[in-house]
Design a protein around this motif. Structure first.
Motif, PDB file in Angstrom:
ATOM      1  N   PHE A 196       9.865  46.876  13.584  1.00 44.05           N
ATOM      2  CA  PHE A 196      10.475  46.019  12.069  1.00 44.05           C
ATOM      3  C   PHE A 196      11.520  44.976  12.025  1.00 44.05           C
ATOM      4  CE2 PHE A 196      13.133  46.202   8.249  1.00 44.05           C
ATOM      5  CZ  PHE A 196      12.153  45.220   7.269  1.00 44.05           C
ATOM      6  N   LYS A 197      12.605  45.398  12.846  1.00 39.59           N
ATOM      7  CA  LYS A 197      13.867  44.865  12.858  1.00 39.59           C
ATOM      8  C   LYS A 197      13.689  43.301  13.938  1.00 39.59           C
ATOM      9  CE  LYS A 197      16.591  46.981  10.254  1.00 39.59           C
ATOM     10  NZ  LYS A 197      17.290  46.392   8.996  1.00 39.59           N
ATOM     11  N   GLY A 202      11.170  41.813  14.014  1.00 40.56           N
ATOM     12  CA  GLY A 202      10.136  40.792  12.924  1.00 40.56           C
ATOM     13  C   GLY A 202       8.651  40.878  12.846  1.00 40.56           C
ATOM     14  N   SER A 241      12.982  38.048  16.672  1.00 38.18           N
ATOM     15  CA  SER A 241      14.267  37.651  16.593  1.00 38.18           C
ATOM     16  C   SER A 241      15.140  38.900  16.778  1.00 38.18           C
ATOM     17  CB  SER A 241      14.347  37.410  15.123  1.00 38.18           C
ATOM     18  OG  SER A 241      15.671  37.320  14.569  1.00 38.18           O
ATOM     19  N   ASP A 277      18.676  38.505  16.909  1.00 36.76           N
ATOM     20  CA  ASP A 277      19.848  38.388  15.922  1.00 36.76           C
ATOM     21  C   ASP A 277      19.354  38.818  14.501  1.00 36.76           C
ATOM     22  OD1 ASP A 277      22.124  37.725  14.678  1.00 36.76           O
ATOM     23  OD2 ASP A 277      21.990  35.759  14.956  1.00 36.76           O
ATOM     24  N   THR A 278      19.707  40.121  14.293  1.00 32.96           N
ATOM     25  CA  THR A 278      19.037  40.861  13.115  1.00 32.96           C
ATOM     26  C   THR A 278      19.999  41.570  12.296  1.00 32.96           C
ATOM     27  OG1 THR A 278      18.418  42.757  14.135  1.00 32.96           O
ATOM     28  CG2 THR A 278      16.964  40.980  14.310  1.00 32.96           C
ATOM     29  N   THR A 279      19.600  42.301  11.248  1.00 29.81           N
ATOM     30  CA  THR A 279      20.467  42.902  10.345  1.00 29.81           C
ATOM     31  C   THR A 279      21.365  44.147  10.885  1.00 29.81           C
ATOM     32  OG1 THR A 279      18.595  44.374   9.652  1.00 29.81           O
ATOM     33  CG2 THR A 279      19.007  42.323   8.273  1.00 29.81           C
ATOM     34  N   ARG A 280      20.763  44.321  12.138  1.00 32.98           N
ATOM     35  CA  ARG A 280      21.686  45.624  12.715  1.00 32.98           C
ATOM     36  C   ARG A 280      22.333  44.973  14.133  1.00 32.98           C
ATOM     37  NH1 ARG A 280      18.568  50.451  15.369  1.00 32.98           N
ATOM     38  NH2 ARG A 280      20.773  50.883  15.423  1.00 32.98           N
ATOM     39  N   VAL A 281      23.388  45.469  14.345  1.00 34.34           N
ATOM     40  CA  VAL A 281      24.150  45.278  15.440  1.00 34.34           C
ATOM     41  C   VAL A 281      23.554  45.922  16.592  1.00 34.34           C
ATOM     42  CG1 VAL A 281      26.521  44.807  16.625  1.00 34.34           C
ATOM     43  CG2 VAL A 281      26.259  44.877  14.050  1.00 34.34           C
ATOM     44  N   GLY A 285      21.393  38.398   6.978  1.00 31.10           N
ATOM     45  CA  GLY A 285      20.523  39.205   7.953  1.00 31.10           C
ATOM     46  C   GLY A 285      20.712  38.964   9.517  1.00 31.10           C
ATOM     47  N   LYS A 286      21.684  38.309   9.523  1.00 33.11           N
ATOM     48  CA  LYS A 286      22.001  37.880  11.245  1.00 33.11           C
ATOM     49  C   LYS A 286      23.114  38.785  11.600  1.00 33.11           C
ATOM     50  CE  LYS A 286      18.775  34.481  11.620  1.00 33.11           C
ATOM     51  NZ  LYS A 286      17.685  35.036  12.337  1.00 33.11           N
ATOM     52  N   ASN A 287      23.135  38.917  12.996  1.00 28.34           N
ATOM     53  CA  ASN A 287      24.349  39.560  13.442  1.00 28.34           C
ATOM     54  C   ASN A 287      24.864  40.894  12.743  1.00 28.34           C
ATOM     55  OD1 ASN A 287      26.322  39.797  15.640  1.00 28.34           O
ATOM     56  ND2 ASN A 287      27.735  38.488  14.588  1.00 28.34           N
ATOM     57  N   GLY A 288      23.892  41.759  12.192  1.00 31.39           N
ATOM     58  CA  GLY A 288      24.364  42.865  11.662  1.00 31.39           C
ATOM     59  C   GLY A 288      24.625  42.975  10.388  1.00 31.39           C
ATOM     60  N   ARG A 289      24.601  41.668   9.699  1.00 26.54           N
ATOM     61  CA  ARG A 289      24.907  41.668   8.532  1.00 26.54           C
ATOM     62  C   ARG A 289      23.715  42.032   7.495  1.00 26.54           C
ATOM     63  NH1 ARG A 289      27.579  36.940  10.346  1.00 26.54           N
ATOM     64  NH2 ARG A 289      25.533  35.795  10.190  1.00 26.54           N
ATOM     65  N   PRO A 290      24.006  42.495   6.295  1.00 24.26           N
ATOM     66  CA  PRO A 290      22.684  42.942   5.393  1.00 24.26           C
ATOM     67  C   PRO A 290      22.114  41.494   4.945  1.00 24.26           C
ATOM     68  CG  PRO A 290      24.851  43.860   4.460  1.00 24.26           C
ATOM     69  CD  PRO A 290      25.037  42.869   5.519  1.00 24.26           C
ATOM     70  N   ALA A 291      20.884  41.696   4.330  1.00 30.11           N
ATOM     71  CA  ALA A 291      20.056  40.575   4.076  1.00 30.11           C
ATOM     72  C   ALA A 291      19.821  40.720   2.565  1.00 30.11           C
ATOM     73  CB  ALA A 291      18.574  40.719   4.584  1.00 30.11           C
ATOM     74  N   THR A 343      17.344  44.297   3.069  1.00 26.99           N
ATOM     75  CA  THR A 343      17.860  44.555   4.449  1.00 26.99           C
ATOM     76  C   THR A 343      16.493  45.410   4.977  1.00 26.99           C
ATOM     77  OG1 THR A 343      20.044  44.652   3.980  1.00 26.99           O
ATOM     78  CG2 THR A 343      19.378  45.425   6.030  1.00 26.99           C
ATOM     79  N   ASN A 344      16.346  46.409   4.460  1.00 28.13           N
ATOM     80  CA  ASN A 344      15.062  47.345   4.894  1.00 28.13           C
ATOM     81  C   ASN A 344      13.866  47.048   4.051  1.00 28.13           C
ATOM     82  OD1 ASN A 344      16.453  48.078   7.026  1.00 28.13           O
ATOM     83  ND2 ASN A 344      17.574  49.955   6.067  1.00 28.13           N
ATOM     84  N   ASN A 345      13.767  46.156   3.415  1.00 26.03           N
ATOM     85  CA  ASN A 345      12.456  45.647   2.780  1.00 26.03           C
ATOM     86  C   ASN A 345      11.386  45.439   3.787  1.00 26.03           C
ATOM     87  OD1 ASN A 345      10.348  44.046   1.361  1.00 26.03           O
ATOM     88  ND2 ASN A 345      11.206  45.386  -0.172  1.00 26.03           N
ATOM     89  N   ALA A 374      12.828  41.212  10.012  1.00 28.25           N
ATOM     90  CA  ALA A 374      13.972  40.044  10.554  1.00 28.25           C
ATOM     91  C   ALA A 374      14.503  39.229   9.533  1.00 28.25           C
ATOM     92  CB  ALA A 374      13.050  39.316  11.778  1.00 28.25           C
ATOM     93  N   ALA A 375      14.719  39.922   8.387  1.00 27.93           N
ATOM     94  CA  ALA A 375      15.196  39.097   7.377  1.00 27.93           C
ATOM     95  C   ALA A 375      14.575  37.840   6.988  1.00 27.93           C
ATOM     96  CB  ALA A 375      16.724  38.654   7.570  1.00 27.93           C
TER      97      ALA A 375
END
Lengths: 301, 177
Positions: A242-243, A245, A291, A293-297, B114-120, B132-134, B139-140
Motif C-alpha cells: 500500500f505505501k 502506491g 513511490s 518517498d512516502t508517509t513512512r521514513v 505524505g512525503k519523506n515520512g510526513r503524514p498525508a 495517511t493510512n486511508n 502513496a498519498a
C-alpha cells in the motif's frame, strides 16, 4: 447429461466444464444456440488485448474463433489485407454480428489520426468504422482500457484527442471490459456468456459482475498485513504494498484468484504493486505507479 | 467475530491449496514447474503462519487485555528491519486530542503531503482530514490528486451525496484563511 445433478454437485473444473459443454452441445443440436458473427476492430491502441487473448485457455483462442463464433474481421489475425480486408468488414455489415473493439477512438481532425484501412481509394478512419459498425451491432464489447475510457491513448497530453467508445456511441449499450490488457478470460467469458445466456449482469459502469465485482484489496492475500499496518518498504517485500502506491484498494477485478499467464501469478504475487490498470482513468488517475518517498521514513536506504 | 470467521475461512482455503500443491508435486516430480509450486507452498505456509499467529493473538486478548502495539507478530518472511505502524481504525469522528483543535493555513496544509515520512492530510469544506493510512490514498495520491491540498470542489464532483466517506476519516483540524 442423462443423470440429473443432485446436490452436492461436483465443483471441480473438469466437472463444471463438462456440464457447460454438454449443455452447449445439446443447445446447439436443438437449435437454441447459433454461432454468431464476430467483428474485432482494432483502433487507436497497441494491439495488447488481442495478444493477451492469444494467451487464453479453456476455451483457448483457436477454439473461440473456430467453434464459438464466425470471425468476420480482425486486422491482426485475418489473411486478407488492404481493400480486400475492408471489403470483408463492409460485408459483415449486411448480417448480424457482435462487435468487439479494442483501442480508443481518435477524434482529432475528424479521426485522421487513426486510419484502419482504405475503402474505394479513400482512407477509412477508426471513427467512421466504429460509428458505422456500432450502430448495427447486436452487442458491443469495449475491450481494454483504451476502448472503455481512452486509457493510455487518451493519457495527457492526448495528442490524438482519443476517447472511449461510449463517447462516439452515446446511445448504445456497451459492455465494458477495462484492463490493460484485458484478461483473456474476461473477454472470452463475456463472449461465451453472450452466446449461451445473453448479456451478463453488469454494474453501474457496465462491467460484467462475474469478473469485476470485487475490490482486489478485499481478496488480497496480503490483506492481513494491511489490517495490521505492516507495509512493504521496497519491491520484493512480502508484506502489504500500500505505501508504495498499490491501487488494489480502488480497483475491481478478480486478479487475486484468477491470476495471469495461464493462471500462474499476478503482480502482487510477484511483489510489485497493482497499478490499477482496470480502473477507469488509468493511467493518469493511477499515477504514480510506484513511490518510495512516502508517509513512512525508510531508515536503511 | 466476523474477522475471525473470515480468517478461519482463509486458513481453510490455504490449507486446501497446500494439499493441492503437494498432490501436484507428488504426481509430477520432474516438471519444470516444480520450483514455482514450491515457492507457492512456501508463501502459503508463511501466510498460514501469519494468520495462526493473528488468531492466537486475538484469543489471548480475550482473556487478558494487552495494549495493541506492545505485541509484535513474528512473520518469518518480513524484513527484519521493518517497524510497525498501527492502522488507523475508521471510527466516525475519531480524533487525536492534540491535533483536533489545530488550525491550518493552506501553506501549512501543503507540508502534510505524505512525503519523506510526513503524514498525508487533505481538506474538504474547511475540515482537515488524515488520509495517511486511508486505503484509497496509496502513496498519498488518489486518482491523480496529491495530499496536502484543499479538495472541496473535487469531492463535490466525484462523491456527491457521499458524506459518509468524510465521516469515517480522522479529523485533525480546521483550515483557516
Amino acid at each position: 447429461m442423462t443423470m440429473p445433478i443432485l446436490p452436492p454437485e461436483d465443483l471441480s473444473n473438469k466437472a463444471i466444464s463438462a456440464r457447460i459443454t454438454t449443455n452447449a452441445i445439446k443447445s446447439i443440436k436443438n437449435g437454441l444456440i447459433k454461432k454468431k458473427n464476430l467483428v474485432y476492430l482494432e483502433l487507436n491502441g497497441c494491439s495488447g488485448n488481442i495478444i493477451s487473448l492469444l494467451n487464453g485457455q479453456n476455451p483457448d483462442f483457436e477454439y473461440t474463433f473456430k467453434s464459438m463464433v464466425d470471425i468476420q474481421y480482425s486486422n491482426s489475425l485475418m489473411v486478407a489485407e488492404g481493400e480486400k480486408a475492408i471489403e470483408k468488414l463492409m460485408k459483415a455489415l449486411e448480417g448480424e454480428y457482435i462487435l468487439a473493439v479494442e483501442g480508443a477512438v481518435a477524434l482529432k481532425n475528424n479521426g485522421l489520426y487513426n486510419i484502419i484501412g482504405s475503402w474505394k481509394g479513400k482512407p477509412l478512419t477508426g471513427l467512421e468504422a466504429v460509428k458505422m459498425l456500432g450502430e448495427k451491432a447486436s452487442h458491443i464489447l469495449a475491450v481494454g482500457a483504451c476502448a472503455t475510457h481512452g486509457g493510455v491513448s487518451a493519457a495527457k497530453p492526448n495528442p490524438s484527442e482519443s476517447v472511449g467508445l461510449n463517447k462516439v456511441l452515446p446511445h448504445k449499450k456497451i459492455i465494458m471490459l477495462p484492463g490493460c490488457p484485458v484478461h483473456p478470460d474476461w473477454f472470452l467469458g463475456t463472449l461465451a456468456h453472450l452466446l449461451l445466456y445473453g448479456e451478463p449482469e453488469t454494474d453501474s459502469l457496465n462491467r460484467p459482475l462475474m469478473f469485476y465485482s470485487t475490490l482486489i484489496h478485499d481478496r488480497c492475500p496480503r490483506r492481513p498485513f494491511f489490517d495490521r499496518g505492516i507495509f512493504a518498504e521496497k519491491l520484493s517485500d512480502k508484506t502489504c504494498l500500500f505505501k508504495l502506491g498499490c491501487r488494489g484498494p480502488v480497483t475491481r477485478t478478480d486478479c487475486p484468484t484468477r491470476q495471469w499467464n495461464g493462471h500462474v501469478n499476478w503482480p502482487i504475487g510477484d511483489d510489485t504493486p497493482c497499478i490499477g490498470c482496470a480502473q477507469f482513468g488509468f493511467p493518469d488517475a493511477m499515477a504514480p505507479f510506484i513511490s518510495f518517498d512516502t508517509t513512512r521514513v525508510v531508515k536503511n536506504e | 467475530m466476523q474477522n475471525i470467521e473470515m480468517l478461519r475461512w482463509q486458513l481453510n482455503s490455504l490449507v486446501t491449496q497446500v494439499r493441492q500443491d503437494i498432490y501436484t508435486l507428488s504426481t509430477v516430480p520432474q516438471q519444470p514447474i516444480a520450483p514455482q509450486i514450491l515457492q507457492r507452498l512456501w508463501d502459503t505456509t508463511s501466510t498460514i503462519h501469519f494468520i495462526s499467529e493473528l488468531l492466537a493473538n486475538q484469543a489471548l486478548h480475550c482473556y487478558q487485555p494487552i495494549p495493541v502495539n506492545s505485541r509484535m507478530i513474528p512473520v518469518n518472511n518480513s524484513p527484519s528491519n521493518s517497524t510497525q505502524i498501527s492502522p488507523i481504525t475508521p471510527i466516525p469522528n475519531q480524533s487525536n486530542s492534540q491535533l483536533n483543535g489545530r488550525n491550518f493555513t493552506i501553506g501549512e496544509l501543503a507540508t502534510f503531503d505524505g512525503k519523506n515520512g510526513r503524514p498525508a492530510y487533505v481538506a474538504v469544506n474547511s475540515t482537515v482530514y488524515d488520509v495517511t493510512n486511508n486505503r484509497a490514498w496509496a502513496a498519498a495520491t488518489h486518482f491523480g490528486l496529491l495530499a496536502g491540498k484543499e479538495y472541496s470542489q473535487e469531492f463535490a464532483t466525484c462523491h456527491a451525496g457521499q458524506q459518509s466517506i468524510l465521516a469515517t476519516l480522522p479529523v485533525v483540524g480546521r483550515l483557516v484563511s
